[in-house]
Design a protein around this motif. Structure first.
Motif, mmCIF file in Angstrom:
data_model
loop_
_atom_site.group_PDB
_atom_site.id
_atom_site.type_symbol
_atom_site.label_atom_id
_atom_site.label_comp_id
_atom_site.label_asym_id
_atom_site.label_seq_id
_atom_site.Cartn_x
_atom_site.Cartn_y
_atom_site.Cartn_z
ATOM 1 N N LEU A 148 0.792 -1.288 -0.030
ATOM 2 C CA LEU A 148 0.066 0.108 0.094
ATOM 3 C C LEU A 148 0.854 1.107 0.002
ATOM 4 C CD1 LEU A 148 -2.960 -0.791 2.689
ATOM 5 C CD2 LEU A 148 -2.922 -0.906 0.041
ATOM 6 N N LYS A 149 2.068 1.245 0.474
ATOM 7 C CA LYS A 149 2.844 2.330 0.650
ATOM 8 C C LYS A 149 3.492 2.665 -0.739
ATOM 9 C CE LYS A 149 6.480 4.562 3.203
ATOM 10 N NZ LYS A 149 7.523 4.544 4.302
ATOM 11 N N GLU A 150 3.929 1.396 -1.525
ATOM 12 C CA GLU A 150 4.405 1.547 -2.673
ATOM 13 C C GLU A 150 3.321 2.426 -3.559
ATOM 14 O OE1 GLU A 150 5.050 -2.364 -4.178
ATOM 15 O OE2 GLU A 150 6.693 -2.580 -2.369
ATOM 16 N N ARG A 151 2.106 2.099 -3.528
ATOM 17 C CA ARG A 151 0.976 2.477 -4.279
ATOM 18 C C ARG A 151 0.211 3.620 -3.753
ATOM 19 N NH1 ARG A 151 -1.388 -1.900 -8.269
ATOM 20 N NH2 ARG A 151 -0.608 0.052 -9.389
ATOM 21 N N ARG A 152 0.802 4.261 -2.794
ATOM 22 C CA ARG A 152 -0.175 5.035 -2.138
ATOM 23 C C ARG A 152 -0.794 6.264 -2.935
ATOM 24 N NH1 ARG A 152 5.068 6.242 -0.951
ATOM 25 N NH2 ARG A 152 5.713 8.471 -0.589
ATOM 26 N N LYS A 153 0.152 6.599 -3.844
ATOM 27 C CA LYS A 153 -0.378 7.811 -4.986
ATOM 28 C C LYS A 153 -1.501 7.155 -6.146
ATOM 29 C CE LYS A 153 2.073 11.157 -3.182
ATOM 30 N NZ LYS A 153 3.575 10.892 -3.617
ATOM 31 N N VAL A 154 -1.564 5.954 -6.084
ATOM 32 C CA VAL A 154 -2.394 5.379 -7.054
ATOM 33 C C VAL A 154 -3.751 5.451 -6.938
ATOM 34 C CG1 VAL A 154 -2.692 3.263 -8.255
ATOM 35 C CG2 VAL A 154 -0.380 3.595 -7.701
ATOM 36 N N ASN A 155 -4.641 5.456 -7.998
ATOM 37 C CA ASN A 155 -6.133 5.781 -7.680
ATOM 38 C C ASN A 155 -6.491 4.357 -7.105
ATOM 39 O OD1 ASN A 155 -8.979 5.262 -8.634
ATOM 40 N ND2 ASN A 155 -8.459 7.241 -9.503
ATOM 41 N N ALA A 156 -7.235 4.183 -6.313
ATOM 42 C CA ALA A 156 -7.730 3.042 -5.573
ATOM 43 C C ALA A 156 -8.407 1.689 -6.563
ATOM 44 C CB ALA A 156 -8.493 3.021 -4.514
ATOM 45 N N GLY A 157 -9.075 2.608 -7.382
ATOM 46 C CA GLY A 157 -9.804 1.695 -8.565
ATOM 47 C C GLY A 157 -8.914 0.871 -9.271
ATOM 48 N N MET A 158 -7.581 1.439 -9.524
ATOM 49 C CA MET A 158 -6.635 0.558 -9.957
ATOM 50 C C MET A 158 -6.056 -0.623 -9.610
ATOM 51 S SD MET A 158 -6.574 2.454 -12.969
ATOM 52 C CE MET A 158 -4.920 1.848 -13.832
ATOM 53 N N LEU A 159 -6.342 -0.829 -8.212
ATOM 54 C CA LEU A 159 -5.673 -1.982 -7.289
ATOM 55 C C LEU A 159 -6.211 -3.410 -7.737
ATOM 56 C CD1 LEU A 159 -5.666 -0.479 -3.862
ATOM 57 C CD2 LEU A 159 -3.776 -0.291 -5.394
ATOM 58 N N SER A 160 -5.334 -4.435 -7.682
ATOM 59 C CA SER A 160 -5.709 -5.815 -7.696
ATOM 60 C C SER A 160 -6.658 -6.058 -6.391
ATOM 61 C CB SER A 160 -4.488 -6.482 -7.708
ATOM 62 O OG SER A 160 -3.990 -6.700 -6.331
ATOM 63 N N GLY A 161 -7.409 -7.089 -6.522
ATOM 64 C CA GLY A 161 -8.445 -7.544 -5.528
ATOM 65 C C GLY A 161 -7.821 -7.958 -3.949
ATOM 66 N N GLY A 162 -6.435 -8.281 -3.868
ATOM 67 C CA GLY A 162 -5.731 -8.364 -2.924
ATOM 68 C C GLY A 162 -5.370 -7.213 -2.287
ATOM 69 N N GLU A 163 -4.894 -6.060 -3.406
ATOM 70 C CA GLU A 163 -4.248 -4.952 -2.730
ATOM 71 C C GLU A 163 -5.657 -4.331 -2.217
ATOM 72 O OE1 GLU A 163 -0.729 -4.184 -5.672
ATOM 73 O OE2 GLU A 163 -2.698 -3.617 -6.341
ATOM 74 N N ARG A 164 -6.708 -4.349 -2.932
ATOM 75 C CA ARG A 164 -8.158 -3.531 -2.042
ATOM 76 C C ARG A 164 -8.434 -4.168 -1.113
ATOM 77 N NH1 ARG A 164 -12.566 -4.101 -6.773
ATOM 78 N NH2 ARG A 164 -11.048 -5.640 -7.211
ATOM 79 N N GLN A 165 -8.247 -5.544 -0.788
ATOM 80 C CA GLN A 165 -8.720 -6.111 0.482
ATOM 81 C C GLN A 165 -7.670 -5.611 1.631
ATOM 82 O OE1 GLN A 165 -11.393 -8.188 1.489
ATOM 83 N NE2 GLN A 165 -10.685 -7.257 3.355
ATOM 84 N N MET A 166 -6.353 -5.477 1.337
ATOM 85 C CA MET A 166 -5.494 -4.744 2.179
ATOM 86 C C MET A 166 -6.018 -3.220 2.492
ATOM 87 S SD MET A 166 -1.870 -6.256 0.748
ATOM 88 C CE MET A 166 -1.894 -8.102 0.397
ATOM 89 N N LEU A 167 -6.222 -2.579 1.551
ATOM 90 C CA LEU A 167 -6.629 -1.313 1.736
ATOM 91 C C LEU A 167 -7.841 -1.159 2.490
ATOM 92 C CD1 LEU A 167 -6.360 1.738 1.297
ATOM 93 C CD2 LEU A 167 -7.477 1.410 -1.100
ATOM 94 N N SER A 168 -8.802 -1.967 2.523
ATOM 95 C CA SER A 168 -10.138 -2.008 3.153
ATOM 96 C C SER A 168 -9.688 -2.350 4.671
ATOM 97 C CB SER A 168 -10.964 -3.046 2.654
ATOM 98 O OG SER A 168 -12.233 -2.880 3.091
ATOM 99 N N ILE A 169 -8.888 -3.297 4.894
ATOM 100 C CA ILE A 169 -8.309 -3.532 6.380
ATOM 101 C C ILE A 169 -7.559 -2.212 6.798
ATOM 102 C CG2 ILE A 169 -6.866 -5.041 7.501
ATOM 103 C CD1 ILE A 169 -7.588 -7.532 5.918
ATOM 104 N N GLY A 170 -6.667 -1.810 6.118
ATOM 105 C CA GLY A 170 -6.095 -0.378 6.337
ATOM 106 C C GLY A 170 -7.017 0.662 6.768
ATOM 107 N N ARG A 171 -7.944 0.848 5.958
ATOM 108 C CA ARG A 171 -8.840 1.884 6.376
ATOM 109 C C ARG A 171 -9.497 1.719 7.765
ATOM 110 N NH1 ARG A 171 -12.764 2.312 1.803
ATOM 111 N NH2 ARG A 171 -13.593 0.582 2.593
ATOM 112 N N SER A 172 -9.834 0.429 7.905
ATOM 113 C CA SER A 172 -10.586 0.224 9.265
ATOM 114 C C SER A 172 -9.633 0.313 10.449
ATOM 115 C CB SER A 172 -10.996 -1.495 9.224
ATOM 116 O OG SER A 172 -12.321 -1.532 8.752
ATOM 117 N N LEU A 173 -8.275 0.196 10.308
ATOM 118 C CA LEU A 173 -7.410 0.075 11.197
ATOM 119 C C LEU A 173 -7.111 1.718 11.542
ATOM 120 C CD1 LEU A 173 -4.529 -2.482 10.216
ATOM 121 C CD2 LEU A 173 -6.229 -2.644 12.206
#
Ligand SMILES: Nc1ncnc2c1ncn2[C@@H]1O[C@H](COP(=O)(O)OP(=O)(O)OP(=O)(O)O)[C@@H](O)[C@H]1O
Ligand SMILES: [Mg+2]
Length: 238
Positions: free
Chosen positions: A125-150
């Motif tokens: 997520l750090k590597e991709r922090r500037k990337v539009n979230a719509g461009m993420l893979s499914g796994g990355e989106r799941q990590m983002l979703s967990i990260g947002r909750s954290l």
């Protein structure tokens, strides 16, 4: 920490949960398993206040929270990582994470250090922090979703099918991340259809069927898979 006591809940006049009870001890990792449409998401929504409880009680740290609105339950430490890996597609990864801390947006220093914490946990997520979230893979989106909750600094995280539709290697990564959260001291309630994954990481499992808990077992002393499967797959709603 969390006690769900015989809750009845549903949508409009349709009852979906017919008296669901379960316990999640402080620091525990409990899994709620079950097939499609059995009431898993409804149970999580009732716990975080997105679905009204008609009968029974949701008790958090000894306090009945049935009438506490969802936003306030978040400040009591409850955070749901919803099903479907939803992210704000028009926003960057970092903006998505910051949304998770919106309710304490004045705490700049705290937010900065929490953001760093999420990036350490999920370097991708750090590597991709500037990337539009719509461009993420499914796994990355799941990590983002967990990260947002954290970013909401929860004491208890409820995860709704975090492994769904992910490749086995990514499921392993997510499972590792969940164990890492447990090590951090978080209390976890995990909804899964991936029985193998849940048995690998949970210390207690419940199986829900037709809006009722059909089976419950401590994990560890050799769960009988056939027995579990019978409850998991056996029969339709009653
Ligand atoms: N917003 C809603 N309005 C009306 N009915 C709903 C709503 N959400 C879910 N349901 C119904 O409630 C039942 C249980 O749904 P729920 O989402 O809790 O199942 P689930 O166990 O999470 O299933 P899945 O594994 O497919 O996510 C289903 O019959 C579903 O159609
Ligand atoms: Mg669901």
């Amino acid at each position: 920490m969390l006690k769900v006591d015989s809750i009845v809940a549903g949508y409009g006049r349709t009852r979906i949960l017919h008296g669901v009870s379960l316990n999640v001890p402080k620091g525990g990792l409990v899994a709620l398993l079950g097939g499609n449409g059995t009431g898993k998401s409804t149970t999580l929504k009732a716990i975080v206040g997105l679905v009204a409880v008609q009968e029974g009680q949701v008790v958090l740290d000894g306090r009945v929270i049935n009438d506490v609105p969802a936003e306030q339950r978040a400040s009591l430490g409850l955070s749901l990582v919803p099903q479907g890996k939803e992210v704000f597609a028009g926003m960057s990864v970092e903006e998505n994470l910051l949304m998770g801390a919106y309710h304490r947006r004045r705490d700049r220093q705290g937010i900065a250090s929490d953001l760093e914490g999420v990036y350490q946990r999920f370097p991708r997520l750090k590597e991709r922090r500037k990337v539009n979230a719509g461009m993420l893979s499914g796994g990355e989106r799941q990590m983002l979703s967990i990260g947002r909750s954290l970013m909401a600094r929860p004491s208890m995280l409820l995860l709704d099918e975090p492994s769904a539709a992910l490749a086995p290697r990514i499921v392993e990564e997510i499972a590792e991340a969940i164990l890492g959260l447990r090590d951090l001291g978080l209390t976890l309630l995990l909804v899964e259809q991936n029985v193998g994954m849940a048995l690998d990481i949970a210390d207690h499992i419940y199986v829900i069927r037709g809006g009722r808990i059909a089976y419950e077992r401590e994990v560890g002393d050799g769960i009988a898979m056939e027995e579990l499967q019978e409850f998991y797959l056996g029969g339709q709603e009653h």
